[in-house]
Design a protein around this motif. Structure first.
Motif, mmCIF file in Angstrom:
data_model
loop_
_atom_site.group_PDB
_atom_site.id
_atom_site.type_symbol
_atom_site.label_atom_id
_atom_site.label_comp_id
_atom_site.label_asym_id
_atom_site.label_seq_id
_atom_site.Cartn_x
_atom_site.Cartn_y
_atom_site.Cartn_z
ATOM 1 N N UNK A 455 -13.469 -29.221 7.625
ATOM 2 C CA UNK A 455 -14.603 -28.337 7.352
ATOM 3 C C UNK A 455 -14.163 -27.302 6.327
ATOM 4 N N UNK A 456 -15.069 -26.964 5.415
ATOM 5 C CA UNK A 456 -14.778 -25.998 4.357
ATOM 6 C C UNK A 456 -15.305 -24.620 4.757
ATOM 7 N N UNK A 457 -14.517 -23.580 4.452
ATOM 8 C CA UNK A 457 -14.935 -22.210 4.752
ATOM 9 C C UNK A 457 -16.125 -21.829 3.875
ATOM 10 N N UNK A 458 -16.922 -20.843 4.276
ATOM 11 C CA UNK A 458 -18.118 -20.482 3.488
ATOM 12 C C UNK A 458 -17.800 -19.984 2.087
ATOM 13 N N UNK A 459 -16.632 -19.366 1.872
ATOM 14 C CA UNK A 459 -16.276 -18.919 0.531
ATOM 15 C C UNK A 459 -15.582 -20.015 -0.283
ATOM 16 N N UNK A 460 -15.358 -21.160 0.320
ATOM 17 C CA UNK A 460 -14.768 -22.288 -0.398
ATOM 18 C C UNK A 460 -13.288 -22.177 -0.661
ATOM 19 N N UNK A 461 -12.595 -21.209 -0.058
ATOM 20 C CA UNK A 461 -11.168 -21.008 -0.336
ATOM 21 C C UNK A 461 -10.255 -21.753 0.627
ATOM 22 N N UNK A 462 -10.772 -22.121 1.793
ATOM 23 C CA UNK A 462 -9.932 -22.692 2.843
ATOM 24 C C UNK A 462 -10.592 -23.937 3.413
ATOM 25 N N UNK A 463 -9.780 -24.929 3.691
ATOM 26 C CA UNK A 463 -10.260 -26.126 4.384
ATOM 27 C C UNK A 463 -9.525 -26.215 5.721
#
Length: 503
Positions: A455-463
């Motif tokens: 799953x990808x974080x809402x800010x797109x920085x972390x998976x």
């Protein structure tokens, strides 16, 4: 008179510029005679008339091959010393340049006049006054012959290439954080992890659902099934992030309000476990082992509004496109189906727009491209191991990559326009691919057993990756440069018709 004559004789005797004929030879004369044996010895009476040329050679104490002799250092151009020449004209020019005031350039001066002034300046001063500079070397160093090439001089005298301002991106090979996930169910077909727009992650562990607030670090136990023999089979957040859909093994789809920690309703329409869920506004789609896909309108009491028939085996992957126009479904029958959005009251949809059959294994991994709404990525199971990128408008396969490993999940990373794939047997890792070239960027290794979901974080920085080794690993691989300007984002309205109308 005799007295004056005696004083004159004494005065003549004491004069130093008159040769003394009977004096012994001086020390410097002996040294000069020894260093220049070819010249004739100086006699005491003739030394004043002989000119000794000792400026051409600098005596040094460097021993040479012949004993008793000293080697003279030759004076040549390009030696190891630089002796500046400061003649009177140069000093005057420097004083003039320091004291003169800067004059603005006159407009309308012809090129011929400027050239004539330059010629006069060079003739009178030895240089062009307008171009003269102070405290600066002029001219280039002489080039050594090929036989006397100096590698150090070439190394330090050539023009250096300016360093690029582009920073190299660093992707850590280790997880930024590791969370325990005990009693995780090791089932390839289940979807047990999701991350919402409010930075809250939901994970299903056996018969319970837990929420982890990534901002505060708090953990909330949301629910546990009444029957211990049953288990959670799927999770999916609504777009606003305040409602969570939970699919269970007892054929039900539960809708939870996470703020109130309350189950709003339970929807039953399937005959077996619900292993895939996906939201499109107020429509919730669910897939089951029968191959059917059910659409639920969560606003009304009669929630089951439509059924899609396109698969012959368990539907383990469901994803609505970001614009809500298409629904992609993957199943254990190796098919990827593209379905149109169902309008209210429409019942004439009997088959998908496209039925994509290039995969040779179960298709669970599905991901829509956030910046290209018609691009879909799909991944096959152990017997296929391929990632394929599709154009759903035409149904054509744009690219294909053989990963040599089971593909269990896919997610696009919008910050760097990359695709992340999760793998089971045999690699048990994550791989970052550059889109659209599909060149491998990095591998993220750390899990001991197969990765089930990402799953990808809402800010797109972390998976986040959930694996059968009972861990959730957070990989901070897509952080944006802080100097980069943040793009404007439209705030999410929490007072939509969907939020107000759930019963």
């Amino acid at each position: 008179m005799a007295h004056f004559g005696f004083e004159n004789d004494i005065s003549d005797t004491l004069k130093l510029d008159v040769p003394i004929t009977n004096a012994p030879i001086s020390r410097w004369q002996r040294k000069a005679s020894a260093s220049n044996p070819s010249s004739s010895a100086l006699s005491p009476g003739k030394y004043a008339n002989v000119s000794l040329n000792i400026s051409s050679k600098t005596p040094c104490k460097t021993p040479c091959k012949t004993p008793g002799r000293w080697k003279a250092t030759p004076s040549k151009m390009g030696a190891d010393r630089f002796i500046p020449v400061r003649n009177e004209k140069q000093m005057e020019m420097a004083s003039f340049l320091l004291s003169k005031k800067a004059r603005p350039k006159e407009d309308g001066v012809s090129a011929a006049l400027l050239e004539q002034q330059k010629t006069w300046s060079i003739a009178l001063n030895g240089c062009n006054v307008e171009e003269a500079r102070i405290l600066q070397f002029s001219g280039k160093p002489t080039v050594n012959p090929d036989s006397q090439h100096n590698s150090l001089k070439s190394l330090y005298s050539h023009t250096m290439t300016p360093m690029s301002n582009k920073k190299t991106r660093h992707i850590s090979s280790t997880a930024d954080r590791i969370l325990d996930a005990p009693d995780i169910r090791d089932d390839f077909y289940l979807n047990l992890l999701d991350w919402n727009s409010r930075n809250v992650m939901a994970v299903a562990l056996k018969d319970s659902v837990y929420l982890w607030d990534a901002t505060q670090g708090n953990i909330t136990h949301l629910m546990t099934m009444d029957n211990e023999a049953e288990y959670i089979s799927s999770l999916s957040w609504a777009k606003e992030g305040n409602y969570l859909a939970v699919g269970t093994s007892d054929c039900a789809v539960q809708l939870w309000d996470v703020e109130q920690e309350k189950c709003l309703r339970s929807m039953n329409s399937h005959s077996a476990r619900v292993c895939s869920l996906s939201w499109n506004s107020h429509i919730l789609s669910s897939g089951s082992p029968s191959g059917q896909i059910h659409h639920h309108d969560v606003r009304v009491a009669e929630h089951h509004i439509f059924t899609l028939h396109g698969h012959s085996q368990e539907v383990c992957g469901l994803q609505w496109s970001p614009d809500g126009r298409y629904l992609a479904s993957g199943a254990n029958d190796n098919l990827v189906c593209i379905w149109p959005r169902v309008a209210q009251g429409r019942t004439d949809i009997t088959k998908p727009l496209h039925s994509l059959s290039l995969h040779k294994g179960a298709v669970k991994a599905l991901a829509w491209c956030p910046w290209q709404s018609s691009i879909l990525a799909s991944g096959g199971g152990t017997s296929d191991c391929h990632i394929r990128v599709w154009n759903v408008s035409s149904g054509s396969c744009l690219s294909s990559v053989d990963t040599q490993s089971q593909v269990s999940a896919l997610a696009f990373a919008p910050n760097y326009k990359e695709l992340v794939s999760a793998h089971g047997f045999t690699h048990h890792n994550l791989v970052i691919w550059k889109y659209p070239s599909m060149a491998k960027v990095a591998e993220l290794n750390g899990h001991d057993e197969r990765v089930l979901n990402i799953a990808m974080s809402p800010d797109g920085s972390t998976v986040a990756s959930l694996a059968a080794d009972e861990t959730i690993r957070l990989w901070k691989s897509f952080e944006v440069d802080p100097k980069k300007k943040a793009k404007d984002k439209t705030p999410i309205s929490l007072h939509s018709a969907f939020t107000r109308s759930i019963r």
